[in-house]
Design a protein around this motif. Structure first.
Motif, PDB file in Angstrom:
ATOM      1  N   UNK A 507     -74.162 -66.535 -27.846  1.00  0.00           N
ATOM      2  CA  UNK A 507     -75.048 -65.346 -28.240  1.00  0.00           C
ATOM      3  C   UNK A 507     -74.295 -64.443 -28.965  1.00  0.00           C
ATOM      4  N   UNK A 508     -74.837 -64.765 -30.327  1.00  0.00           N
ATOM      5  CA  UNK A 508     -74.501 -62.858 -30.779  1.00  0.00           C
ATOM      6  C   UNK A 508     -74.686 -61.885 -29.794  1.00  0.00           C
ATOM      7  N   UNK A 509     -75.675 -61.632 -29.191  1.00  0.00           N
ATOM      8  CA  UNK A 509     -75.788 -60.069 -28.649  1.00  0.00           C
ATOM      9  C   UNK A 509     -75.144 -59.955 -27.123  1.00  0.00           C
ATOM     10  N   UNK A 510     -74.562 -61.093 -26.527  1.00  0.00           N
ATOM     11  CA  UNK A 510     -73.931 -61.142 -25.719  1.00  0.00           C
ATOM     12  C   UNK A 510     -71.966 -60.716 -25.789  1.00  0.00           C
ATOM     13  N   UNK A 511     -72.362 -61.232 -27.041  1.00  0.00           N
ATOM     14  CA  UNK A 511     -71.416 -60.483 -27.478  1.00  0.00           C
ATOM     15  C   UNK A 511     -70.507 -59.488 -28.483  1.00  0.00           C
ATOM     16  N   UNK A 512     -72.396 -59.060 -28.916  1.00  0.00           N
ATOM     17  CA  UNK A 512     -72.282 -57.529 -28.979  1.00  0.00           C
ATOM     18  C   UNK A 512     -71.383 -56.411 -27.216  1.00  0.00           C
ATOM     19  N   UNK A 513     -72.199 -57.036 -26.708  1.00  0.00           N
ATOM     20  CA  UNK A 513     -72.339 -56.862 -25.332  1.00  0.00           C
ATOM     21  C   UNK A 513     -70.234 -56.319 -25.463  1.00  0.00           C
ATOM     22  N   UNK A 514     -69.349 -58.127 -24.770  1.00  0.00           N
ATOM     23  CA  UNK A 514     -68.818 -57.797 -24.649  1.00  0.00           C
ATOM     24  C   UNK A 514     -67.804 -57.048 -25.209  1.00  0.00           C
ATOM     25  N   UNK A 515     -67.985 -57.221 -26.450  1.00  0.00           N
ATOM     26  CA  UNK A 515     -66.949 -56.149 -27.838  1.00  0.00           C
ATOM     27  C   UNK A 515     -67.274 -54.991 -27.322  1.00  0.00           C
ATOM     28  N   UNK A 516     -67.963 -53.895 -26.360  1.00  0.00           N
ATOM     29  CA  UNK A 516     -68.559 -53.009 -27.011  1.00  0.00           C
ATOM     30  C   UNK A 516     -67.340 -52.434 -25.275  1.00  0.00           C
ATOM     31  N   UNK A 517     -67.775 -53.481 -24.123  1.00  0.00           N
ATOM     32  CA  UNK A 517     -66.950 -53.076 -23.161  1.00  0.00           C
ATOM     33  C   UNK A 517     -65.277 -53.395 -23.572  1.00  0.00           C
ATOM     34  N   UNK A 518     -64.122 -54.200 -24.446  1.00  0.00           N
ATOM     35  CA  UNK A 518     -63.766 -54.043 -24.595  1.00  0.00           C
ATOM     36  C   UNK A 518     -62.821 -52.976 -24.719  1.00  0.00           C
ATOM     37  N   UNK A 519     -64.068 -52.455 -26.705  1.00  0.00           N
ATOM     38  CA  UNK A 519     -63.568 -51.669 -27.712  1.00  0.00           C
ATOM     39  C   UNK A 519     -64.272 -50.292 -27.627  1.00  0.00           C
ATOM     40  N   UNK A 520     -65.317 -50.567 -26.508  1.00  0.00           N
ATOM     41  CA  UNK A 520     -66.044 -49.323 -26.567  1.00  0.00           C
ATOM     42  C   UNK A 520     -66.639 -48.973 -27.843  1.00  0.00           C
ATOM     43  N   UNK A 521     -67.121 -49.625 -28.424  1.00  0.00           N
ATOM     44  CA  UNK A 521     -67.695 -49.093 -30.024  1.00  0.00           C
ATOM     45  C   UNK A 521     -68.534 -50.744 -29.793  1.00  0.00           C
ATOM     46  N   UNK A 522     -69.570 -50.575 -30.239  1.00  0.00           N
ATOM     47  CA  UNK A 522     -70.427 -51.952 -30.784  1.00  0.00           C
ATOM     48  C   UNK A 522     -69.221 -52.626 -32.071  1.00  0.00           C
ATOM     49  N   UNK A 523     -69.380 -53.214 -32.376  1.00  0.00           N
ATOM     50  CA  UNK A 523     -69.084 -54.466 -33.606  1.00  0.00           C
ATOM     51  C   UNK A 523     -69.477 -53.203 -34.966  1.00  0.00           C
ATOM     52  N   UNK A 524     -70.800 -53.583 -35.102  1.00  0.00           N
ATOM     53  CA  UNK A 524     -70.972 -52.665 -36.357  1.00  0.00           C
ATOM     54  C   UNK A 524     -70.149 -51.244 -36.870  1.00  0.00           C
ATOM     55  N   UNK A 525     -70.427 -50.500 -35.420  1.00  0.00           N
ATOM     56  CA  UNK A 525     -69.688 -49.290 -35.741  1.00  0.00           C
ATOM     57  C   UNK A 525     -68.510 -49.883 -36.337  1.00  0.00           C
ATOM     58  N   UNK A 526     -67.729 -50.578 -35.260  1.00  0.00           N
ATOM     59  CA  UNK A 526     -66.076 -50.805 -35.702  1.00  0.00           C
ATOM     60  C   UNK A 526     -65.782 -51.027 -36.879  1.00  0.00           C
ATOM     61  N   UNK A 527     -66.635 -51.847 -37.820  1.00  0.00           N
ATOM     62  CA  UNK A 527     -66.429 -52.153 -38.135  1.00  0.00           C
ATOM     63  C   UNK A 527     -66.238 -51.579 -39.959  1.00  0.00           C
ATOM     64  N   UNK A 528     -67.667 -50.458 -39.390  1.00  0.00           N
ATOM     65  CA  UNK A 528     -67.928 -49.218 -39.943  1.00  0.00           C
ATOM     66  C   UNK A 528     -66.390 -47.943 -40.337  1.00  0.00           C
ATOM     67  N   UNK A 529     -65.995 -48.076 -39.097  1.00  0.00           N
ATOM     68  CA  UNK A 529     -65.068 -46.909 -39.272  1.00  0.00           C
ATOM     69  C   UNK A 529     -63.794 -47.766 -39.943  1.00  0.00           C
ATOM     70  N   UNK A 530     -63.965 -48.802 -39.937  1.00  0.00           N
ATOM     71  CA  UNK A 530     -62.616 -49.222 -40.781  1.00  0.00           C
ATOM     72  C   UNK A 530     -62.484 -49.213 -41.776  1.00  0.00           C
ATOM     73  N   UNK A 531     -64.062 -49.516 -42.185  1.00  0.00           N
ATOM     74  CA  UNK A 531     -64.241 -49.458 -44.351  1.00  0.00           C
ATOM     75  C   UNK A 531     -64.083 -47.660 -44.347  1.00  0.00           C
ATOM     76  N   UNK A 532     -64.904 -46.639 -43.631  1.00  0.00           N
ATOM     77  CA  UNK A 532     -63.937 -45.544 -43.690  1.00  0.00           C
ATOM     78  C   UNK A 532     -62.999 -45.330 -43.867  1.00  0.00           C
ATOM     79  N   UNK A 533     -62.006 -45.636 -42.966  1.00  0.00           N
ATOM     80  CA  UNK A 533     -60.670 -45.697 -43.062  1.00  0.00           C
ATOM     81  C   UNK A 533     -59.237 -46.508 -44.414  1.00  0.00           C
ATOM     82  N   UNK A 534     -60.191 -47.520 -44.390  1.00  0.00           N
ATOM     83  CA  UNK A 534     -59.914 -48.284 -45.759  1.00  0.00           C
ATOM     84  C   UNK A 534     -59.044 -47.605 -46.929  1.00  0.00           C
TER      85      UNK A 534
END
Length: 534
Positions: A507-534
């Motif tokens: 379940x991608x929604x459950x994945x997004x929830x678990x990701x945010x709990x661990x990283x404190x950011x949703x996966x889409x935001x994490x990807x954007x931040x990485x692309x900005x720093x690249x």
């Protein structure tokens, strides 16, 4: 044997809650998969192969009633339990005609869910045992049909004649014969025949497991066995190993002979009869056992150069060994090691009212079952246990107490072997678990399934893993998967749903929830931040 469950509900939290409940209780079930609606569940059936489905009644796209209907029409062997709210209860009752086993009214108390799942497991276990008996019964009928073809006897009813053609055609026919159970150098007596036969059966079956080429073997007549091998297999090596192993363990020699390729059931009969007419008796010097003894033979005739006697042996039942073996394995899989010895002692002493021959036979059955489980489940070898020597010990025993002491010795050896295995395994539990997660994280990798792989009770496994790592199993698995997801987010253009599936989340929604709990950011935001720093 554990049953597999698929949980079908459009709410991830419900699925997660049910999974946690099942994993934290010894109910006999493993959660093998999840789905958000009936259609998704149907798409996953081939992969998950559930024995039981727990489904909500109200879901988008395909609801629980439609799913129950589909299962009734296409997978009627899979049990279905429906979760329903009070206002939908009458609607849910319509699913009775689709074979739904039980209804759970939400909100469901944990005790009610456990009660229903235990009842369902009892039904699953009874059904599995019945299917196994049916499979064995079919094998016996097929063996009779093959024997009828060999000896030109009237065929049995039930359609096995057609099946016989399929079983025999295109296989290489090998023949073997027992010469004597009284070899020089061994103090065997004619009445030891049943024990020796059964010992040889187990040796043969062990070798068969490692030989993918062997299709079928049967007892043709007393002391004569037919083997049907795939043409491309290494027949000589198999029979050489068989002869060497039986000689080494029992002091009994074997000789085998190839009669050629089978083209029809009538052809195999001609081959067998031609050999009977042409071959001198001395061509065979093989001493072994009727390979299907315990399945078909009621009386044993021991024949050879020194003796020709008929004995009425204690029954050594192949099915009984398999039953005891399954019971021992079940204790190991459920982590009930401490209860196993007491269970085996009680099981044996209950049968002590039997005759002495039967008492000896039961003792050997139990010892062989223990040996098989230790060999298969924990890869333990008992090089110091010579079957022939042990049989000689058994045959000299004149009281049930002596036989009982012999059985207690075998149980004690099992206890010591298990204790050593558990100590070694538990000391490296975290290491083995982490290695397993690394290899299977993209699959269903929940607490119960991994604990089962480690042959531990889920609660005991969970506590031991946390003690050794300082982190719970679920937390470690989640963190490991999220770390893998970070790498994919950073280095690929995969969709979020594809990444979720790649790291083990259905379940991608459950994945997004678990990701945010661990990283404190949703996966889409994490990807954007990485692309900005690249």
């Amino acid at each position: 044997m554990r049953g597999s469950i698929m949980i079908v509900d459009d709410e991830p939290l419900i699925r997660k809650g049910l999974t946690k409940l099942i994993e934290s209780n010894d109910l006999g079930w493993v959660v093998a998969g999840e789905a958000g609606n009936g259609r998704e569940a149907i798409h996953k059936l081939a992969q998950v192969k559930p024995d039981l489905i727990i489904s909500d009644i109200r879901m988008p796209i395909m609801d629980g009633l439609e799913l129950a209907n589909y299962m009734w029409e296409h997978c009627s062997h899979t049990m279905v339990i429906i979760l329903t709210g009070y206002r939908d209860f009458e609607y849910a009752q319509a699913a009775v005609r689709y074979g739904v086993k039980e209804f759970l009214l939400k909100p469901c108390p944990e005790d009610d869910i456990c009660r229903v799942l235990r009842q369902a497991y009892t039904q699953f276990q009874e059904k599995s045992e019945y299917q196994e008996k049916e499979r064995r019964a079919l094998r016996v009928r097929e063996d009779h049909a093959v024997r009828a073809a060999l000896l030109r006897l009237p065929p049995l009813a039930g359609g096995e004649v057609l099946r016989t053609e399929e079983l025999l055609e295109g296989h290489v026919f090998w023949l073997a014969r027992v010469d004597t159970f009284l070899p020089e150098g061994k103090e065997y007596r004619p009445e030891d025949g049943p024990l020796l036969q059964f010992a040889v059966v187990n040796i043969i079956e062990e070798l068969l497991e490692a030989s993918s080429s062997l299709e079928r073997w049967i007892t043709v007549e007393y002391g004569r066995f037919a083997f049907f091998m795939e043409p491309a297999s290494d027949h000589v090596r198999f029979f050489h190993e068989l002869c060497e192993t039986v000689q080494r363990l029992l002091g009994i020699s074997l000789t085998t002979l190839s009669l050629g390729l089978v083209s029809s059931a009538e052809d195999v009969s001609s081959m067998y009869r031609r050999h009977e007419l042409e071959a001198p008796a001395s061509m065979f010097t093989l001493t072994g056992s009727p390979l299907a003894f315990g399945r078909e033979a009621d009386e044993i005739t021991v024949s050879g150069t020194d003796a020709a006697v008929t004995t009425a042996p204690g029954t050594i039942d192949e099915t009984k060994v398999r039953t005891v073996q399954a019971e021992i394995t079940s204790f190991l899989l459920l982590g009930r090691h401490a209860e196993l010895s007491a269970f085996l002692r009680q099981r044996f002493w209950e049968d002590l009212h039997a005759s002495m021959p039967q008492c000896r036979a039961d003792a050997l059955c139990l010892a062989l079952a223990i040996r098989e489980v230790l060999r298969k489940e924990i890869a333990a070898t008992q090089d110091d246990w010579d079957i022939g020597t042990e049989i000689q010990k058994l045959r000299l025993m004149v009281s049930r107490e002596e036989v009982g002491e012999w059985v207690m010795e075998r149980i004690a050896v099992m206890e010591q072997t298990l204790a050593s295995w558990l100590e070694e395994r538990n000391s490296r539990l975290a290491e083995r678990t982490i290695r397993y997660i690394e290899q299977h994280y993209e699959q269903e990798c929940n607490l119960v399934s991994v604990a089962s792989q480690m042959h531990l009770n889920p609660n005991y496994f969970s506590n031991l893993f946390k003690k050794q790592t300082g982190e719970s199993f679920t937390s470690y698995l989640t963190r490991f998967r999220i770390d893998k997801a970070k790498m994919l987010l950073t280095n690929t253009d995969m969709k979020i749903s594809e990444i979720a599936e790649a790291v083990g989340y259905t379940d991608s929604n459950y994945f997004a929830t678990a990701f945010k709990q661990v990283v404190s950011k949703p996966p889409t935001e994490y990807r954007k931040m990485h692309q900005l720093n690249k």
